[in-house]
Scaffold this motif. Structure first.
Motif: not given
Length: 246
Positions: A46-49, A25-27, A114-115, A18-20
């Motif tokens: 997990l949640a992703f924006a 935009l956020a996780a 928030l990660m 997710a970070e890559h």
């Protein structure tokens, strides 16, 4: 079954991906891991924006879940603008990925950590509507009785069990516990749960179904008296009628 080490490694891999991912935009980590309540049997939440259209991002992530994580199956649970895609991985590990538009990405309860990236301010959590839960309960009682009269015994068992679920939800709501998926049921006192054991359907024999329905109607009436005495009074004649002849 999956091991704790396997689950934790998969969570780390997913966060790394997710970070890559330029579209993420956020996780955030959600569920029991976010509140340090995780146990041996907890799944991955997990949640992703995301910035791109949700469909495109979800399609790409779904392909990756099958390709790199050997997913067995998946299904979707929409909630407003958020879509929870639920994956089953080998060794019975469940992975829940929530895909959200950037503007709607934020905590909807305490289970949130928030990660990376930014999230919107916390949104107030709306408790389940009491009238809706009570309404489902009497609806299920009515259809349980009708199913018995029609000789549809499997359907009757379904409605009786579903009514018990709503009675548990009413008790959980009254005592401030989670109402969905019986998540707060284990926190209920014995004086509430013990009578509910009599509502369990032991066979599809008609007499047994009528007995279980009567017990379930009685348990519902008792809980309604505790939660909303006025509503209990209004519903009492109907509940008595539904239990009549059982």
């Amino acid at each position: 079954m999956f091991s704790v080490e396997e689950r934790d490694l998969i969570r780390q891999r997913l966060l790394h991906l997710a970070e890559h991912d330029p579209a993420v935009l956020a996780a955030a980590v959600t569920g029991s891991h976010a509140t340090d309540d995780e146990d041996r049997w907890s799944d991955v939440d997990l949640a992703f924006a995301v910035s791109d259209p949700l469909d495109a991002v979800m399609h790409r992530w779904t392909q990756q879940m099958y390709r790199d994580f050997a997913a067995v199956h998946h299904w979707d649970l929409p909630s407003g603008s958020v879509i929870y895609r639920v994956f089953l991985l080998p060794h019975c590990l469940e992975v829940d990925l929530a895909f959200s538009p950037e503007a709607d990405f934020g905590p909807r309860g305490p289970s949130w950590r928030l990660m990376f990236g930014q999230s919107a301010p916390s949104q107030p959590v709306m408790s389940s509507d009491h009238d809706a839960i009570a309404g489902l309960a009497w609806h299920h009682a009515l259809h349980g009785r009708i199913s018995i009269e029609r000789g549809r015994y499997w359907q009757a068992e379904h409605w009786i069990s579903a009514m018990r679920t709503q009675t548990i939800a009413l008790a959980c709501q009254r005592l401030g516990h989670a109402t969905s998926y019986a998540k707060g049921a284990h926190l209920l006192p014995t004086n509430i749960t013990a009578p509910l054991e009599t509502t369990l359907v032991r066979s599809l024999d008609e007499a047994e179904l009528r007995r279980a329905l009567s017990a379930a109607v009685g348990a519902l009436a008792t809980e309604l008296t505790r939660t909303d005495a006025a509503l209990a009074d209004r519903l009492r004649p109907v509940l008595i009628e539904l239990a009549a002849g059982t």
